[in-house]
Design an enzyme around this catalytic site. Structure first.
Site, PDB file in Angstrom:
ATOM      1  CE1 TYR A  30     -14.288  18.113 -40.052  1.00 24.60           C
ATOM      2  CE2 TYR A  30     -12.965  17.177 -41.825  1.00 24.60           C
ATOM      3  CZ  TYR A  30     -13.894  17.024 -40.815  1.00 24.60           C
ATOM      4  OH  TYR A  30     -14.423  15.780 -40.565  1.00 24.60           O
ATOM      5  CD  GLU A  40      -5.582  23.466 -53.652  1.00 26.91           C
ATOM      6  OE1 GLU A  40      -6.467  23.375 -54.512  1.00 26.91           O
ATOM      7  OE2 GLU A  40      -5.021  24.539 -53.368  1.00 26.91           O
ATOM      8  CB  VAL A  41      -9.463  17.645 -49.129  1.00 26.73           C
ATOM      9  CG1 VAL A  41     -10.698  16.769 -49.023  1.00 26.73           C
ATOM     10  CG2 VAL A  41      -8.193  16.820 -48.944  1.00 26.73           C
TER      11      VAL A  41
HETATM   12  C1  LIG Z   1     -10.350  20.864 -46.228  1.00 33.80           C
HETATM   13  C2  LIG Z   1     -10.689  19.447 -45.907  1.00 33.80           C
HETATM   14  N1  LIG Z   1      -9.708  18.561 -45.736  1.00 33.80           N
HETATM   15  C3  LIG Z   1      -9.956  17.279 -45.443  1.00 33.80           C
HETATM   16  C4  LIG Z   1     -11.230  16.826 -45.272  1.00 33.80           C
HETATM   17  C5  LIG Z   1     -11.465  15.407 -44.922  1.00 33.80           C
HETATM   18  O1  LIG Z   1     -11.912  14.716 -46.026  1.00 33.80           O
HETATM   19  P1  LIG Z   1     -12.740  13.351 -45.828  1.00 33.80           P
HETATM   20  O2  LIG Z   1     -13.980  13.709 -45.109  1.00 33.80           O
HETATM   21  O3  LIG Z   1     -12.956  12.895 -47.222  1.00 33.80           O
HETATM   22  O4  LIG Z   1     -11.884  12.426 -45.061  1.00 33.80           O
HETATM   23  C6  LIG Z   1     -12.301  17.710 -45.444  1.00 33.80           C
HETATM   24  C7  LIG Z   1     -13.686  17.242 -45.260  1.00 33.80           C
HETATM   25  O5  LIG Z   1     -14.602  18.008 -45.078  1.00 33.80           O
HETATM   26  C8  LIG Z   1     -12.026  19.054 -45.750  1.00 33.80           C
HETATM   27  O6  LIG Z   1     -13.004  19.951 -45.896  1.00 33.80           O
END
Ligand SMILES: Cc1ncc(COP(=O)(O)O)c(C=O)c1O
Length: 449
Positions: free
Chosen positions: A147, A248-249
């Site tokens: 994701y 690393e979000v």
């Molecule tokens: C690993 C990872 N990257 C990116 C995202 C996307 O982030 P956002 O929902 O803030 O756009 C997520 C969201 O769940 C995530 O878990």
């Protein structure tokens, strides 16, 4: 604990259904909150819910964190503009400088830049397009059930979305993320070598701009990468001239018990993306990487309010907490505590325990995988949906990922007492759900993912 004000909660749920777009709803039970404090959410009527998701980790340092609230309030009261598009301000520059300090350089001395965005999605999108532009190559190596975002290329390289019907990015190649509990090769000891062999074959074509990977696959089922996987990707990316983007979000900024989750693998990425907890609920994300990836084409990644002073002030307050180290240490200690309690439950003779196939994770990113029985690893997705629903009835917020894994990612500031309470509710919810406390009809309106 106060009672729920059912009439107000139900009314709000009904109004929500009439006006909020379905494309942005991912619901598992009728959650309604009117306020939040630390790791608690408050429902109409005053019932408190222990939030074991921290809003999918976006509130990683707790709702209403006083230091962050103070920074936001001060910035909002006197905002020096609304963006960094056509002018700059102190908090944006300082936040970028602080991020460059926090994220170690892959090649010391090589110029780096910081893209400041709104969400993990745009940070990953910008990282991907930058790697494509810098290499002139179209390909992206990504992972099944990964994701990285809900729009654009970040969505197109997200296995979770592609499985759900989103259009795959035309340059994406998806490989299995090595899962020792469910080995795609049928043998946990060969999953890493197999994936690395497939990655080597793809990268050898010379058309791959970037490898994008989660340092712990979260929405794809809380999969902790086995040893040698990330270091293998690092070596292959170098060998074939592709950038390694580590996303690393969701698990960065201390959640795994280290500042960066990639530290567990002993690697240095080329590009690191951050989001969610970076703003602790304010829209803020970042991509940190080489100047040649993030500088060109100039003025090509624009949103009017990027680098806005209020989000940047929140981000600086968050980084101050991260640098102080207490939240990271707490994530390690409380994570070990929660994991221990869940493992104890899984070994017990309680009625739901035989459905716990695996308890895994790093720090305060934990997953409880529910299966048909101790000797039958068939995923128990319906039971998982019911356990999440039952947990909400009992007073906790916990969401399923990949169908049959309960994801536990509470605020890094959570107390030891709250962890005891969390484990008790999760165990009770699994017991109750397995004993039939939640009907099919109750969860039917909540399609979740
Ligand atoms: C690993 C990872 N990257 C990116 C995202 C996307 O982030 P956002 O929902 O803030 O756009 C997520 C969201 O769940 C995530 O878990």
């Amino acid at each position: 604990m106060s009672a729920r004000d059912v009439s107000t909660a139900e009314e709000l749920v009904a109004r929500d259904a009439r006006v909020i777009a379905g494309v942005e709803r991912l619901r598992f039970f009728p959650l309604v909150a009117i306020s939040g404090n630390g790791e608690m959410l408050v429902e109409p009527g005053g019932r408190e819910l222990l939030d074991l998701s921290a809003s999918w980790t976006a509130a990683g340092f707790g709702y209403g964190n006083p230091a962050i609230v103070a920074a936001i309030a001060a910035a909002a009261a006197n905002a020096p503009g609304a963006s960094i598009l056509s002018g700059t301000h102190p908090d944006a520059v300082a936040l970028a400088e602080e991020l460059l300090e926090l994220v170690p350089a892959r090649v010391p001395g090589r110029p780096r830049r910081v893209y400041l965005g709104h969400a993990g999605t745009d940070a990953n999108d910008v990282a991907l397009r930058g790697c494509r532009h810098a290499t002139g190559r179209p390909g992206v190596l990504a992972f099944e059930r990964g994701y990285h975002g809900g729009f654009g290329s970040a969505q197109g390289v997200s296995g979770v979305h592609v499985d759900a019907g989103a259009t795959a990015d035309p340059g994406a190649v998806f490989l299995p993320y090595p899962d020792p509990y469910r080995p795609h090769t049928g043998d946990a000891s060969t999953v890493v070598d197999d994936v690395l062999e497939q990655a080597a074959a793809t990268l050898a074509l010379g058309t791959t701009a970037a490898v994008i990977v989660e340092p712990l696959q979260s929405d794809g089922g809380l999969i902790v990468p086995p040893p040698r996987f990330l270091s293998g990707l690092r070596a292959l990316s170098d060998e074939h001239g592709a950038y390694l983007i580590v996303d690393e979000v969701k698990v960065g900024l201390g959640r795994t018990g280290r500042t960066h989750a990639f530290e567990h693998a002993g690697i240095l990425p080329d590009v690191v993306t951050l989001g969610k907890a970076l703003g602790n609920g304010m829209p803020l994300s970042a991509a940190v990487g080489p100047a040649e990836v993030l500088d060109e084409p100039a003025a090509s990644a624009l949103m009017t309010t990027i680098g806005n002073p209020i989000s940047c002030a929140a981000g600086r307050a968050v980084l101050e907490i991260v640098r102080a180290g207490g939240a990271t240490r707490n994530a390690h200690a409380r994570g070990a505590q929660l994991r221990g309690l869940l493992e104890e439950y899984a070994r017990s003779e309680r009625p739901g325990a035989e459905h716990v196939g695996d308890v895994r994770g790093l720090g305060l990113s934990l997953g409880v995988e529910l299966v048909v029985g101790r000797d039958d690893r068939t995923p128990a997705a319906q039971l998982t949906a019911k356990a999440a629903y039952r947990a909400w009835e009992l007073g906790a917020v916990v969401y399923p990922v990949r169908g049959n894994v309960l994801e536990l990612t509470p605020a890094l500031t959570i107390s030891a007492t709250a962890i005891d309470h969390a484990a008790a509710i999760v165990a009770q919810a699994i017991d109750d759900a397995s004993a039939g406390a939640v009907s099919d009809a109750q969860i039917e309106p909540y399609r979740g993912w």
